[in-house]
Design a protein around this motif. Structure first.
Motif, PDB file in Angstrom:
ATOM      1  N   ASP A 176       0.822  -1.218   0.000  1.00  0.00           N
ATOM      2  CA  ASP A 176       0.000   0.000   0.000  1.00  0.00           C
ATOM      3  C   ASP A 176       0.851   1.260   0.000  1.00  0.00           C
ATOM      4  N   LEU A 177       1.959   1.219   0.742  1.00  0.00           N
ATOM      5  CA  LEU A 177       2.803   2.413   0.815  1.00  0.00           C
ATOM      6  C   LEU A 177       3.683   2.544  -0.423  1.00  0.00           C
ATOM      7  N   PHE A 178       4.105   1.416  -0.986  1.00  0.00           N
ATOM      8  CA  PHE A 178       4.983   1.399  -2.166  1.00  0.00           C
ATOM      9  C   PHE A 178       4.205   1.855  -3.415  1.00  0.00           C
ATOM     10  N   LYS A 179       2.975   1.350  -3.571  1.00  0.00           N
ATOM     11  CA  LYS A 179       2.155   1.609  -4.773  1.00  0.00           C
ATOM     12  C   LYS A 179       2.893   1.267  -6.071  1.00  0.00           C
ATOM     13  N   PRO A 180       3.413   0.024  -6.178  1.00  0.00           N
ATOM     14  CA  PRO A 180       4.117  -0.352  -7.411  1.00  0.00           C
ATOM     15  C   PRO A 180       3.132  -0.528  -8.557  1.00  0.00           C
ATOM     16  N   VAL A 181       3.637  -0.466  -9.772  1.00  0.00           N
ATOM     17  CA  VAL A 181       2.793  -0.779 -10.933  1.00  0.00           C
ATOM     18  C   VAL A 181       3.511  -1.826 -11.772  1.00  0.00           C
ATOM     19  N   GLY A 182       2.723  -2.601 -12.524  1.00  0.00           N
ATOM     20  CA  GLY A 182       3.302  -3.642 -13.368  1.00  0.00           C
ATOM     21  C   GLY A 182       2.871  -3.437 -14.806  1.00  0.00           C
ATOM     22  N   ARG A 183       3.389  -4.282 -15.671  1.00  0.00           N
ATOM     23  CA  ARG A 183       3.054  -4.217 -17.090  1.00  0.00           C
ATOM     24  C   ARG A 183       1.941  -5.198 -17.396  1.00  0.00           C
TER      25      ARG A 183
END
Ligand SMILES: Cc1cc2nc3c(=O)[nH]c(=O)nc-3n(C[C@H](O)[C@H](O)[C@H](O)COP(=O)(O)O)c2cc1C
Length: 208
Positions: A176-183
């Motif tokens: 939740d804190l990182f908020k990564p995104v992927g392809r």
């Protein structure tokens, strides 16, 4: 069901490869050009390989439009080092801009409006806007040909890790804190804002 052999056009293999292996994490790889300017580009053929030694891998393909080797592997093989930076919801638009094919030597940080931060163990700069950085030394390269679309597996030993404390919750990175995104497939980007936690159980805990 459609079925096909993979000895046909590169485009067909590529289309279904990137549509099948989902979601993919994204390495935002920074390197140094020959004239000292900085290069940065996203790679979603990316994974962790080993925890100790700490090794990651990513795969640049031969450029489909020109049949040329991309700038990132060129720089890595000259310098023997690179940084893996990470993309978040906040930076995805700018990171997308870094995938633009610019003439060799043009500073892609500047082009995308991103800032550099010096690394500690290597010469290649980190991406200031990334909350995590892996400083890497080149370990291995496996090449699978020189035609458009042919891939290379590049592994790097992570010799220094930097993590913004703001991502941490009880000493671990919080999604939740990182908020990564992927392809995703095609031009999709995938947000990680909908998840389910499932504990891994020991066999003895499973009731029959
Ligand atoms: C999200 C995303 C993921 C990508 N993943 C890859 C990849 O895994 N392999 C690859 O060769 N190109 C990939 N690309 C395209 C490269 O980023 C693009 O070719 C870039 O211009 C390479 O830059 P360079 O020549 O500075 O190395 C991706 C692009 C985007 C937007």
């Amino acid at each position: 069901m459609i079925s096909f052999d993979t000895d046909g056009a590169f485009e067909q293999n590529y289309k279904f490869l990137i549509g099948s292996i989902l979601p993919r994490p994204i390495a935002v790889v920074s390197t140094l050009n020959e004239d000292g300017s900085a290069n940065i580009a996203p790679f979603s053929f990316f994974t962790a390989i080993s925890a100790k030694p700490m090794i990651i891998a990513f795969c640049p393909l031969i450029r489909s439009a020109t049949g040329e080797v991309k700038d990132t592997p060129k720089n890595i093989h000259r310098m023997g080092e690179f940084v893996v930076n990470f993309v978040t919801e906040e930076t995805m638009e700018k990171i997308n801009l870094t995938s633009t094919e610019l003439p060799y030597g043009e500073d892609e940080f500047e082009f995308a409006g991103l800032k550099k931060l010096p690394s500690e163990k290597i010469k290649t700069p980190r991406l200031l806007e990334s909350p995590i950085h892996f400083e890497c030394i080149l370990r291995d390269t496996l090449s699978y040909g020189d035609v458009p679309g042919a891939g290379q597996l590049i592994t790097g030993e992570v010799v220094k890790v930097h993590i913004d404390e703001k991502l941490l919750e009880q000493g671990r990175i919080s999604t939740d804190l990182f908020k990564p995104v992927g392809r995703g497939a095609g031009q999709d980007w995938i947000l990680c804002d909908h998840r389910k936690e499932i504990a891994r159980l020991m066999k003895a805990q499973i009731q029959k």
